[in-house]
Design an enzyme around this catalytic site. Structure first.
Site, mmCIF file in Angstrom:
data_model
loop_
_atom_site.group_PDB
_atom_site.id
_atom_site.type_symbol
_atom_site.label_atom_id
_atom_site.label_comp_id
_atom_site.label_asym_id
_atom_site.label_seq_id
_atom_site.Cartn_x
_atom_site.Cartn_y
_atom_site.Cartn_z
ATOM 1 N N HIS A 1 0.810 -1.218 0.000
ATOM 2 C CA HIS A 1 0.000 0.000 0.000
ATOM 3 C C HIS A 1 0.846 1.272 0.000
ATOM 4 O O HIS A 1 0.399 2.322 -0.468
ATOM 5 C CB HIS A 1 -0.936 0.004 1.205
ATOM 6 C CG HIS A 1 -1.975 -1.076 1.148
ATOM 7 N ND1 HIS A 1 -2.812 -1.362 2.195
ATOM 8 C CD2 HIS A 1 -2.310 -1.943 0.167
ATOM 9 C CE1 HIS A 1 -3.619 -2.359 1.873
ATOM 10 N NE2 HIS A 1 -3.328 -2.736 0.647
ATOM 11 N N PHE A 59 -1.032 -8.196 4.922
ATOM 12 C CA PHE A 59 0.315 -7.635 4.801
ATOM 13 C C PHE A 59 0.338 -6.277 4.099
ATOM 14 O O PHE A 59 1.313 -5.941 3.420
ATOM 15 C CB PHE A 59 1.239 -8.617 4.076
ATOM 16 C CG PHE A 59 1.060 -10.042 4.514
ATOM 17 C CD1 PHE A 59 1.077 -10.372 5.863
ATOM 18 C CD2 PHE A 59 0.839 -11.053 3.601
ATOM 19 C CE1 PHE A 59 0.907 -11.679 6.280
ATOM 20 C CE2 PHE A 59 0.652 -12.363 4.003
ATOM 21 C CZ PHE A 59 0.674 -12.674 5.350
ATOM 22 N N CYS A 60 -0.711 -5.483 4.270
ATOM 23 C CA CYS A 60 -0.810 -4.179 3.601
ATOM 24 C C CYS A 60 -0.568 -4.310 2.096
ATOM 25 O O CYS A 60 0.035 -3.441 1.462
ATOM 26 C CB CYS A 60 0.156 -3.170 4.212
ATOM 27 S SG CYS A 60 -0.290 -2.715 5.906
ATOM 28 N N ALA A 61 -1.038 -5.430 1.560
ATOM 29 C CA ALA A 61 -0.992 -5.681 0.114
ATOM 30 C C ALA A 61 -2.276 -6.428 -0.246
ATOM 31 O O ALA A 61 -2.247 -7.524 -0.817
ATOM 32 C CB ALA A 61 0.237 -6.483 -0.263
#
Length: 473
Positions: free
Chosen positions: A148, A394-396
């Site tokens: 992100h 995982f901020c993805a």
């Protein structure tokens, strides 16, 4: 300035023997000792009784600080002073150390003559800074596979999100088509990761940079996961900018880097307005003020800088360089093989990958376990084995959902799974490691995975505030 006290000199060179010892204990790089890091002897309690040395296997989130970095910072701390603003000796010494750190980072990244190294708070801050410097009508191209920090900063630009490629060659071809089809044909920026924070796979950065430049675009490399594991050369990769964080490079939290071409940085308004960024401020006759901004990196470093954070990054750069990336890479390959071969022996485990089993990668591996909620599995690893991993998206989010084959609209949040223990979750488990990881930690992890899948958890767990935790009631 040239004269510095002995202790201050030590801030530049102290504890080098730690690195030399760690890298020279054996001629076989696969058996080389891990670099000394903080927390390597910390013990944690187990819900089943007793204590165990903590196995920190969440390097992709934040790597532990190198002992050398901590020693260097401690040696400098008594000489702490405000930079660029003081006539006193400590201020001058701190300014010298701050600017020498900038030169160290530039050397570590193999920057071009004329490139600027701007110190920021993190990779996220670096990419938001670059986003603020984009020329008018700039188009941004970014793969959905990005963290992100790379995916989201481009709010004031026209953004084209590219689908996840399944081979490195497909990534290059996808980018080339998108750039060739852009309308109008104006300024463009490509943002790409060097190593995925989900799969650990290395991306074809040099080839993507060549494709970008062939179509009149520039490229920024998110090296947050690459720089701690592999040497990164701005000149060899031919990227225009590079961003990374100190806390993933074995330095403490709170510092980051944006390095690269100066023109867009000089032509834009300062990222923050304030002291340090301004070269001259004068009142006008009409009561307003005229400001002359710096054209150096200081233009985007307003306010009192994080001198200790900056110095810690430089110390980490020196330590990794002196340890030798060839040795570090070979040792990490040994750890990767241990984990991947161990997981391959468990049929219930599915490792997530874009480019396939043979793709080169760093020490970041994500997986799901059939019949397990990912948060439940990670909680059991921690509570029953003293192993710290990460679970979630995982901020993805787009990438993990693509890899899991879920609908983009399905529920699930980064680090806050909604499913209870035993229920299916739309999240994964990530194990990550690096230069400070002992063999025993990855071996314990592989053994724990096998035991949990075979025997189940020994403890009961419940969901609390979106997290799976041991039930102690």
């Amino acid at each position: 300035m040239s004269a510095r006290p002995d202790a201050a000199v030590a801030t530049v060179e102290t504890a080098a023997t730690l690195v030399e010892t760690a890298s020279a204990e054996t001629a076989d790089p696969c058996c080389a000792a891990p670099l000394p890091v903080l927390g390597r002897d910390v013990t944690v309690p187990l819900v089943t009784g007793g204590e165990v040395t903590y196995a920190a296997l969440d390097y992709a989130a934040s790597a532990p600080a190198l002992q050398r970095v901590w020693d260097d910072v401690a040696a400098y701390a008594p000489y702490y002073g405000s930079v660029h603003r003081g006539a006193g000796y400590l201020s001058q010494l701190s300014t010298d150390l701050f600017e020498n750190s900038r030169a160290t980072v530039a050397e570590f990244l193999d920057c071009r003559p004329g490139d600027q190294v701007v110190f920021t708070r993190s990779t996220t801050d670096s990419l938001n800074l670059l986003a603020a410097t984009l020329p008018a009508d700039c188009q941004v191209f970014v793969f959905e596979t990005e963290h992100h920090a790379s995916l989201l900063p481009w709010r004031d630009a026209r953004v084209t999100y590219l689908n996840a490629p399944r081979t490195p060659e497909q990534a290059v071809a996808t980018l080339e088509r998108a750039l060739a089809d852009r309308d109008p044909y104006g300024p463009a920026l490509v943002c790409v990761t060097g190593a995925s924070n989900v799969t650990g796979e290395l991306w074809p950065v040099k080839e993507l940079a060549a494709a970008a430049h062939a179509h009149g675009a520039r490229i920024v490399l998110d090296a947050a996961q690459l720089a701690p594991h592999h040497p990164v050369s701005v000149q060899e990769l031919d990227v225009d900018w590079i961003a990374f964080s100190g806390h993933k490079l074995y330095a403490p939290f709170g510092s980051g880097v944006l390095a690269g071409r100066a023109d867009w940085l000089q032509d834009s308004e300062p990222y923050l307005a304030g002291g340090g960024a301004s070269r001259k401020v004068a009142r006008r006759a009409d009561g307003g003020v005229d400001v002359e901004w710096h054209t150096t990196a200081a233009r985007h470093e307003a306010g009192s800088p994080n001198v200790i954070g900056v110095y810690s990054i430089a110390s980490a750069c020196k330590a990794l360089t002196e340890a030798g990336f060839d040795s570090l890479v070979e040792r990490e390959r040994h750890l990767i093989a241990t984990v991947r071969e161990g997981l391959a022996e468990v049929p219930e485990v599915r490792v997530l990958s874009l480019f396939g089993d043979d793709a080169p990668r760093v020490g970041v591996i994500s997986f799901v376990v059939e019949g397990w909620n990912s948060s439940h599995f990670a909680a059991a690893l921690s509570a029953e084995y003293g192993i710290g991993v990460r679970d979630g998206l995982f901020c993805a989010h787009p990438l993990v959902r693509t890899l899991l084959g879920s609908d983009p609209q399905d529920p699930g949040e980064c680090g806050a799974p909604e499913a209870a223990p035993g229920e299916r979750s739309l999240n994964a488990i990530r194990v990550s490691f690096g230069a400070g990881t002992p063999d025993e930690h990855v071996e314990r992890f592989v053994g724990a995975v096998k035991e949990l899948v075979r025997d189940g958890a020994q403890w009961k767990y419940r969901t609390e505030d979106g997290r799976c935790v041991p039930d102690r009631g």
